[in-house]
Design an enzyme around this catalytic site. Structure first.
Site, PDB file in Angstrom:
ATOM      1  CB  CYS A 133      -0.932  -0.017   1.214  1.00  0.00           C
ATOM      2  SG  CYS A 133      -1.925   1.477   1.365  1.00  0.00           S
ATOM      3  CB  CYS A 136      -0.545   2.349   4.006  1.00  0.00           C
ATOM      4  SG  CYS A 136      -2.161   1.800   3.488  1.00  0.00           S
ATOM      5  CG  ASP A 137       3.248   1.232   4.462  1.00  0.00           C
ATOM      6  OD1 ASP A 137       2.798   1.664   5.533  1.00  0.00           O
ATOM      7  OD2 ASP A 137       3.049   0.081   4.060  1.00  0.00           O
TER       8      ASP A 137
END
Length: 328
Positions: A133, A136-137
């Site tokens: 992701c 997300c990261d």
């Protein structure tokens, strides 16, 4: 006893909830405790959902869909389904925290899960350089060199997004051409931070406490080499989430829930399915939403037929064969 329980909360689940709620069926949406909203919660700008000419962030779109479903009376519960019993006329659902639910009908909109490479060190280095992701990261890879594996729209979107943070982004693809849409290919190929590594597959991940390099195998010559990177983002597709229905619902050769024609009807009465869990081909937010509409309408018609049968039974009216079929 509920009329409709919907398992899943992506575009298919929330759209089904909107239609079912507007029909007065008071649906319960079991939205997951950690993945409510589905894959779009991990997506940046969505440019191809109708009605948003300037684009919309994935989490914002899902928030609006949830808000719309709740406005019409849907109940959204952030809980995970642990098991289902679909065999009888009453469908039974067990959850992790909020107890059990009995319902006259059930809609599966469980979507799909990120596909993994299956390498020994993939899980070990998850959260330490390996991710599925970018939204997300991505922030954690500021100024670093990273690789994205894949050749579809998701991979191009991930790679393009990651250039906001990374100094260099390699796109590793096992062929010499992409399957991504033309516009997504053009964006990635014209981005000066992105370099394509063609005809290559990742066969190993090196690093003691964090990702340090990838082992790449040339798919034509078989030769291997090391590619130094500090991060690996896997974007090679998704697998339908069907673990709850194994042994109960029929599946297709693609592993999706089998439905009847263009309907959402499964092989069991009163059980319907929608979204990516039945769609191995298109997998778009808008097609999932349309599929959720179909499931809600199919469930509404099924319940209406059941109610009519009960009315005529109570009145002592003989049931016609067509009525019995309509409730199947």
């Amino acid at each position: 006893m509920r009329d409709i329980v919907i398992i899943g909360s992506g575009p298919a689940g929330y759209t089904a909830a909107i239609y079912a709620a507007r029909a007065g069926l008071k649906p319960v949406v079991l939205a997951s405790s950690v993945e409510a909203g589905g894959d779009l919660m991990n997506t940046t700008e969505v440019e191809n959902f109708p009605g948003f000419p300037e684009g919309v962030m994935g989490p914002d779109l899902m928030s609006k869909l949830q808000e719309q479903a709740e406005k019409f009376g849907a109940e959204v519960i952030l809980d995970d389904v642990t098991s289902v019993d679909l065999t009888g006329d009453v469908k039974h659902v067990e959850t992790g925290y909020s107890g059990s639910y009995d319902s006259r009908s059930l809609i599966f909109a469980t979507g799909s899960a990120y596909r993994k490479l299956g390498l020994p060190d993939e899980e070990r280095l998850s959260g330490r350089g390996v991710s599925w992701c970018a939204t997300c990261d991505g922030f954690f890879f500021k100024g670093k060199t990273i690789a994205v594996v894949g050749g579809g729209d998701s991979a191009m979107e991930e790679a393009t997004f990651l250039t906001r943070f990374a100094e260099k982004v390699y796109v590793v693809h096992r062929k010499d051409s992409l399957r991504a849409s033309k516009i997504m290919q053009e964006r990635a190929m014209t981005n000066e931070k992105i370099e394509f590594v063609w005809n290559s597959e990742v066969t190993g991940i090196t690093g003691e406490n964090a990702v340090e390099a990838l082992t790449l195998r040339d798919t034509i010559t078989g030769e291997t080499r090391e590619l130094p990177v500090q991060g690996l983002f896997v974007a090679i597709g998704n697998d339908p989430r069907v673990h709850l229905v194994h042994g109960q619902l029929d599946l297709t050769a693609d592993g999706t829930i089998a439905v009847e024609g263009r309907s959402s009807k499964t092989n069991l009465r009163g059980v319907f399915a929608a979204g990516d869990v039945i769609d191995p081909s298109y997998r778009q937010a808008v097609t999932a939403a349309a599929s959720g509409t179909v499931a809600a309408l199919d469930a509404e018609h099924y319940l209406a037929a059941l109610d009519q049968i009960e009315v005529e039974k109570a009145a002592g009216i003989p049931l016609e064969a067509e009525q019995l079929v309509s409730a199947e």
